[in-house]
Design an enzyme around this catalytic site. Structure first.
Site, PDB file in Angstrom:
ATOM      1  N   LYS A 176       6.734  -2.916   3.992  1.00 32.32           N
ATOM      2  CA  LYS A 176       6.477  -4.262   4.494  1.00 32.32           C
ATOM      3  C   LYS A 176       6.638  -5.261   3.357  1.00 32.32           C
ATOM      4  O   LYS A 176       5.749  -5.459   2.549  1.00 32.32           O
ATOM      5  CB  LYS A 176       5.070  -4.388   5.085  1.00 32.32           C
ATOM      6  CG  LYS A 176       4.922  -5.689   5.863  1.00 32.32           C
ATOM      7  CD  LYS A 176       3.531  -6.261   5.863  1.00 32.32           C
ATOM      8  CE  LYS A 176       3.109  -6.924   4.607  1.00 32.32           C
ATOM      9  NZ  LYS A 176       3.857  -8.137   4.230  1.00 32.32           N
ATOM     10  N   GLU A 250      -1.779  -1.542  -7.199  1.00 31.74           N
ATOM     11  CA  GLU A 250      -1.322  -2.255  -8.401  1.00 31.74           C
ATOM     12  C   GLU A 250      -1.676  -3.713  -8.201  1.00 31.74           C
ATOM     13  O   GLU A 250      -1.057  -4.397  -7.377  1.00 31.74           O
ATOM     14  CB  GLU A 250       0.197  -2.112  -8.572  1.00 31.74           C
ATOM     15  CG  GLU A 250       0.667  -0.699  -8.841  1.00 31.74           C
ATOM     16  CD  GLU A 250       0.336  -0.217 -10.242  1.00 31.74           C
ATOM     17  OE1 GLU A 250      -0.230  -0.994 -11.039  1.00 31.74           O
ATOM     18  OE2 GLU A 250       0.634   0.947 -10.528  1.00 31.74           O
ATOM     19  N   CYS A 284       2.493  -9.972 -12.922  1.00 33.13           N
ATOM     20  CA  CYS A 284       1.142  -9.420 -13.006  1.00 33.13           C
ATOM     21  C   CYS A 284       0.772  -9.083 -14.436  1.00 33.13           C
ATOM     22  O   CYS A 284      -0.365  -9.215 -14.844  1.00 33.13           O
ATOM     23  CB  CYS A 284       1.058  -8.179 -12.136  1.00 33.13           C
ATOM     24  SG  CYS A 284       2.378  -7.014 -12.494  1.00 33.13           S
TER      25      CYS A 284
HETATM   26  P1  NAD Z   1      -0.947 -10.840  -1.860  1.00 32.10           P
HETATM   27  O1  NAD Z   1      -2.019  -9.849  -2.128  1.00 32.10           O
HETATM   28  O2  NAD Z   1      -1.325 -12.073  -1.146  1.00 32.10           O
HETATM   29  O3  NAD Z   1       0.203 -10.161  -0.964  1.00 32.10           O
HETATM   30  C1  NAD Z   1       0.918  -9.022  -1.391  1.00 32.10           C
HETATM   31  C2  NAD Z   1       1.478  -8.318  -0.163  1.00 32.10           C
HETATM   32  O4  NAD Z   1       0.415  -7.766   0.580  1.00 32.10           O
HETATM   33  C3  NAD Z   1       2.225  -9.211   0.815  1.00 32.10           C
HETATM   34  O5  NAD Z   1       3.264  -8.454   1.381  1.00 32.10           O
HETATM   35  C4  NAD Z   1       1.162  -9.558   1.848  1.00 32.10           C
HETATM   36  O6  NAD Z   1       1.717  -9.888   3.090  1.00 32.10           O
HETATM   37  C5  NAD Z   1       0.383  -8.262   1.915  1.00 32.10           C
HETATM   38  N1  NAD Z   1      -1.030  -8.349   2.256  1.00 32.10           N
HETATM   39  C6  NAD Z   1      -1.945  -9.274   1.857  1.00 32.10           C
HETATM   40  N2  NAD Z   1      -3.169  -8.964   2.324  1.00 32.10           N
HETATM   41  C7  NAD Z   1      -3.040  -7.785   2.988  1.00 32.10           C
HETATM   42  C8  NAD Z   1      -3.955  -6.929   3.686  1.00 32.10           C
HETATM   43  N3  NAD Z   1      -5.269  -7.212   3.782  1.00 32.10           N
HETATM   44  N4  NAD Z   1      -3.468  -5.798   4.253  1.00 32.10           N
HETATM   45  C9  NAD Z   1      -2.161  -5.476   4.145  1.00 32.10           C
HETATM   46  N5  NAD Z   1      -1.250  -6.257   3.536  1.00 32.10           N
HETATM   47  C10 NAD Z   1      -1.682  -7.390   2.953  1.00 32.10           C
HETATM   48  O7  NAD Z   1      -0.248 -11.132  -3.243  1.00 32.10           O
HETATM   49  P2  NAD Z   1       0.981 -12.127  -3.543  1.00 32.10           P
HETATM   50  O8  NAD Z   1       0.439 -13.502  -3.673  1.00 32.10           O
HETATM   51  O9  NAD Z   1       2.097 -11.890  -2.606  1.00 32.10           O
HETATM   52  O10 NAD Z   1       1.447 -11.556  -4.976  1.00 32.10           O
HETATM   53  C11 NAD Z   1       0.874 -11.944  -6.160  1.00 32.10           C
HETATM   54  C12 NAD Z   1      -0.154 -10.930  -6.626  1.00 32.10           C
HETATM   55  O11 NAD Z   1       0.478  -9.654  -6.824  1.00 32.10           O
HETATM   56  C13 NAD Z   1      -0.723 -11.271  -7.978  1.00 32.10           C
HETATM   57  O12 NAD Z   1      -2.115 -11.086  -7.970  1.00 32.10           O
HETATM   58  C14 NAD Z   1      -0.072 -10.284  -8.926  1.00 32.10           C
HETATM   59  O13 NAD Z   1      -0.787 -10.005 -10.081  1.00 32.10           O
HETATM   60  C15 NAD Z   1       0.074  -9.098  -8.067  1.00 32.10           C
HETATM   61  N6  NAD Z   1       1.101  -8.194  -8.601  1.00 32.10           N
HETATM   62  C16 NAD Z   1       0.689  -7.042  -9.211  1.00 32.10           C
HETATM   63  C17 NAD Z   1       1.624  -6.168  -9.773  1.00 32.10           C
HETATM   64  C18 NAD Z   1       1.182  -4.886 -10.423  1.00 32.10           C
HETATM   65  O14 NAD Z   1       2.006  -3.989 -10.566  1.00 32.10           O
HETATM   66  N7  NAD Z   1      -0.057  -4.737 -10.836  1.00 32.10           N
HETATM   67  C19 NAD Z   1       2.982  -6.473  -9.705  1.00 32.10           C
HETATM   68  C20 NAD Z   1       3.372  -7.662  -9.086  1.00 32.10           C
HETATM   69  C21 NAD Z   1       2.403  -8.519  -8.528  1.00 32.10           C
END
Ligand code: NAD
Length: 479
Positions: A176, A250, A284
């Site tokens: 997704k 992650e 991240c």
């Molecule tokens: P987000 O958590 O809002 O969304 C990430 C993904 O998860 C999206 O596809 C979203 O639709 C989905 N999602 C959100 N809530 C969900 C739930 N309750 N159940 C299932 N799916 C859900 O994050 P974002 O704003 O898209 O991305 C930025 C974040 O990602 C930052 O916090 C960043 O640090 C993190 N990130 C971490 C890594 C890592 O490897 N640690 C890498 C890249 C980004």
């Protein structure tokens, strides 16, 4: 304009169950550049059913790792040939400067795929051990159907960290992608068809978070692998805990770069272009807290301000741009909110600030705050933009204390003229990775977070083990 009206499900293009669409908007022009259907719970159900069938009845989990690697090798070759196209597409979707995109949004995902394809030959899939009562065969089996949920900032990279090991292991996948970046997954789906991946092994449904939550809770999903915010990760972890479903998380970070007394300033500051500001700071593992010894604080502040203030901010598809726009207006406003907050908290802007570099597009001026204390919110919370916090420290113990004084534990780095000593300092930092005089995420070494930065590891053999169940088959010693 890229328009798609179907989902990649069951090895072909399936009509959506609903009527909603997702518009992909260029962060540079603010114009619509693509359209895909918006996934619903019914589409997720169809995708999970296809993945379940492919796992329970299809050839994929029954092939040998070498047979799977052969097909993945074909995919990797197509990916390698068309890397540029993928880099340009991700840049168009979310604003990553092309210079970074070619490497981080396309070349590295391909390298990760190739790494796992190669690992199939050397990985220990089965071994014989001597048990108390006789020989024991220890074998590794694929976990089953994997739900892979990824963010928009490095959409191909985060997807490939899951897809490549899951596929080599023999799992099937429902991915997704984020609503901001669905287009790149359509290109990947075309390549998977071309490579001859069996039907239903990978299924892709772009959708929002509620529909993502349906995938997480789906009883036919055996494992969830999630990259995204810590807030979402907690919710997903709770659901998986309740269901005893395997999960890898992650999550966010607030990584520190420690500049030691003896660091060569010119190369250190140059290194921050990538380590701290990669992908417009939407990374991240970005090292957004810069820890400088008080004795050299002014020198570091001047050099950092000169470097960050001199960055070329503009059209991300232009190879000369070092900083592009942020992914969305809400992200621009969020980052500007943090710039206001930093001023309110008493930190001092030493370059950048609230003047937008361009009238059109979701740009924010690359900004450095000086005189930051580690208890300020701009030092504790993930800003996810080109905003750095410069924090003075008294001595090395103080630097280590400040670096570790964070709810996060993802990355970090140590900058010094004595790399051996740098390794000693890196050992004291409670994060999943900590570079010396650089920061890089390598395909063959584990990547992941301590503390609120996540659970589990991706990449390396550790990242493959996360898609395998280990099974022991003991039997009596033969007479
Ligand atoms: P987000 O958590 O809002 O969304 C990430 C993904 O998860 C999206 O596809 C979203 O639709 C989905 N999602 C959100 N809530 C969900 C739930 N309750 N159940 C299932 N799916 C859900 O994050 P974002 O704003 O898209 O991305 C930025 C974040 O990602 C930052 O916090 C960043 O640090 C993190 N990130 C971490 C890594 C890592 O490897 N640690 C890498 C890249 C980004």
């Amino acid at each position: 304009m890229r328009e798609h009206d179907r989902f990649f499900i069951g090895g072909g293009w399936a009509a959506p169950a609903g009527t909603g669409t997702i518009e992909v908007i260029s962060p540079h022009t603010e114009e619509v550049i693509g359209r895909v259907p918006e996934g619903t719970e019914a589409d997720i159900d169809a995708a999970v059913a296809a993945a379940r069938r492919a796992f329970d009845e299809g050839p994929w989990p029954r092939m040998t790792p070498a047979e799977r690697a052969e097909i993945l090798g074909r995919l990797s070759a197509i990916y390698a040939e068309r890397q540029q196209e993928m880099a340009e597409l991700v840049t168009a979707e979310m604003g990553s400067p092309l210079g970074f995109s070619i490497f981080g949004q396309s070349a590295i995902p391909q390298m990760v795929l190739q790494y796992y394809t190669d690992l199939a030959a050397s990985y220990t899939w089965e071994d014989e051990r001597q048990g108390m009562l006789g020989p024991v065969t220890v074998t590794r089996e694929p976990i089953g159907v994997v739900g892979a949920i990824v963010p928009w900032n490095v959409p191909q990279f985060t997807l490939m960290l899951k897809l490549a090991p899951a596929l080599v292991a023999g799992c099937t996948v429902v991915a997704k992608p984020s609503p901001e970046t669905p287009l790149d997954t359509y290109l990947l789906a075309e390549w998977m068809l071309e490579a001859g991946l069996p039907d239903g092994v990978v299924n892709i449904v772009p959708a929002g978070r509620e529909v993502g939550a349906h995938l997480v809770a789906h009883p036919d999903v055996d494992k969830v692998s999630f990259t995204g915010s810590t807030a979402a990760g907690r919710k997903i972890g709770a659901v998986c805990g309740e269901q005893l479903k395997r999960v890898t998380l992650e999550l966010g970070g607030k990584s520190a770069a420690i500049v030691l007394e003896d660091a060569d300033l010119a190369s250190t500051i140059e290194g921050f272009k990538l380590a701290s500001l990669m992908n417009n700071g939407q990374a991240c593992a970005a090292q957004t807290r810069i820890l400088a010894p008080r004795s050299r604080y002014d020198e570091v502040a001047d050099a950092l301000a000169a470097m960050v203030g001199g960055l070329t901010v503009g059209d991300p598809s232009d190879f000369g741009s070092e900083i592009g726009p942020l992914v969305a207006r809400r992200q621009q406003e969020r980052v500007e909110g943090y710039i206001r907050l930093g001023q309110d908290e008493g930190a001092k802007i030493i370059t950048g600030g609230l003047d937008r570099p361009h009238d059109r597009g979701w740009y924010v001026a690359p900004t450095v705050f000086g005189d930051v204390r580690n208890d300020m919110r701009i030092a504790r919370e993930e800003i996810f933009g080109p905003v750095l916090a410069l924090i003075p420290y008294e001595d090395e113990d103080d630097a280590v204390r400040i670096a570790n004084d964070s709810e996060y534990g993802l990355g970090g780095s140590v900058w010094t003229a004595d790399p051996d000593h740098g390794v000693e300092v890196a050992r004291r930092i409670r994060t999943g990775s900590c570079g010396v005089n650089m920061y890089v995420i390598d395909p063959n070494t584990p990547f992941g977070g301590y503390k609120n930065s996540g659970m589990g590891r991706e990449l390396g053999p550790e990242g493959l083990a996360a898609y395998l169940e280990h099974k022991s088959i003991p039997r009596p010693a033969s007479a």
